[in-house]
Design a protein around this motif. Structure first.
Motif, mmCIF file in Angstrom:
data_model
loop_
_atom_site.group_PDB
_atom_site.id
_atom_site.type_symbol
_atom_site.label_atom_id
_atom_site.label_comp_id
_atom_site.label_asym_id
_atom_site.label_seq_id
_atom_site.Cartn_x
_atom_site.Cartn_y
_atom_site.Cartn_z
ATOM 1 N N ILE A 37 0.838 -1.199 0.000
ATOM 2 C CA ILE A 37 0.000 0.000 0.000
ATOM 3 C C ILE A 37 0.876 1.253 0.000
ATOM 4 C CG2 ILE A 37 -1.693 1.344 1.332
ATOM 5 C CD1 ILE A 37 -2.849 -1.378 2.280
ATOM 6 N N GLU A 40 2.121 1.824 -3.425
ATOM 7 C CA GLU A 40 1.031 2.359 -4.246
ATOM 8 C C GLU A 40 0.817 3.855 -3.966
ATOM 9 O OE1 GLU A 40 -3.806 1.879 -4.777
ATOM 10 O OE2 GLU A 40 -2.723 0.470 -3.502
ATOM 11 N N GLU A 41 0.816 4.226 -2.702
ATOM 12 C CA GLU A 41 0.585 5.627 -2.338
ATOM 13 C C GLU A 41 1.726 6.521 -2.813
ATOM 14 O OE1 GLU A 41 -2.217 6.609 -1.553
ATOM 15 O OE2 GLU A 41 -3.206 4.912 -0.619
ATOM 16 N N GLU A 44 1.199 7.188 -6.344
ATOM 17 C CA GLU A 44 0.179 8.219 -6.557
ATOM 18 C C GLU A 44 0.784 9.611 -6.420
ATOM 19 O OE1 GLU A 44 -3.203 8.279 -7.451
ATOM 20 O OE2 GLU A 44 -2.651 6.258 -8.089
ATOM 21 N N HIS A 65 -6.194 14.927 -8.104
ATOM 22 C CA HIS A 65 -6.203 14.635 -6.669
ATOM 23 C C HIS A 65 -5.405 15.711 -5.962
ATOM 24 C CE1 HIS A 65 -8.019 10.660 -7.020
ATOM 25 N NE2 HIS A 65 -7.300 10.518 -8.120
ATOM 26 N N GLU A 70 -2.692 13.039 -0.810
ATOM 27 C CA GLU A 70 -1.834 11.907 -1.192
ATOM 28 C C GLU A 70 -0.639 11.785 -0.247
ATOM 29 O OE1 GLU A 70 -2.778 9.663 -3.213
ATOM 30 O OE2 GLU A 70 -4.407 10.720 -4.204
ATOM 31 N N ASP A 73 -1.783 10.247 2.902
ATOM 32 C CA ASP A 73 -1.924 8.793 2.752
ATOM 33 C C ASP A 73 -0.573 8.101 2.957
ATOM 34 O OD1 ASP A 73 -4.659 8.848 2.255
ATOM 35 O OD2 ASP A 73 -4.435 8.736 0.074
ATOM 36 N N VAL A 74 0.490 8.685 2.410
ATOM 37 C CA VAL A 74 1.835 8.114 2.578
ATOM 38 C C VAL A 74 2.212 8.117 4.055
ATOM 39 C CG1 VAL A 74 4.304 8.484 2.114
ATOM 40 C CG2 VAL A 74 2.635 8.675 0.246
#
Length: 116
Positions: A37, A40-41, A44, A65, A70, A73-74
């Motif tokens: 994850i 993935e972040e 992004e 976004h 973002e 999220d990281v």
């Protein structure tokens, strides 16, 4: 830069995320899943940065976004991994800064590419 209503220290962030995971998220994903994850972040963030600040443009139907979201999220997933592995990010960052201070005391000052 927008200022947060309430500033949180790294330990408070880790604790807040842990509380949310245990109360709302039910449980942590496995460390390996969280690593995927995180990857993935970060992807992004890279995708968004290349469109906002680089040479790529947004695709026709691609939603823009918010970079701040973002990056949050990281930070979220990074804190999850730290919580799961027993790492105090505040202490880790302090040690890392000391390492960089000792290692790079003159390195960047002497770098001709950084000092035109």
């Amino acid at each position: 830069m927008e200022k947060a209503q309430t500033e949180l220290s790294l330990p408070e962030i880790q604790e807040t995320i842990d509380t949310w995971i245990r109360s709302t998220g039910v449980r942590y994903f496995s460390e390996l899943t969280n690593m995927a994850i995180l990857t993935e972040e970060v992807g992004e963030v890279a995708r968004l940065m290349s469109r906002l600040y680089g040479d790529q443009s947004f695709k026709n139907k691609e939603q823009e976004h918010e970079l701040a979201d973002e990056l949050a999220d990281v930070l979220w997933v990074l804190c999850c991994i730290a919580n799961q592995t027993g790492i105090d990010l505040n202490l880790a960052l302090q040690k890392n800064l000391q390492k960089k201070k000792a290692r790079d005391a003159e390195r960047h000052i002497r770098n001709e590419k950084l000092n035109p």
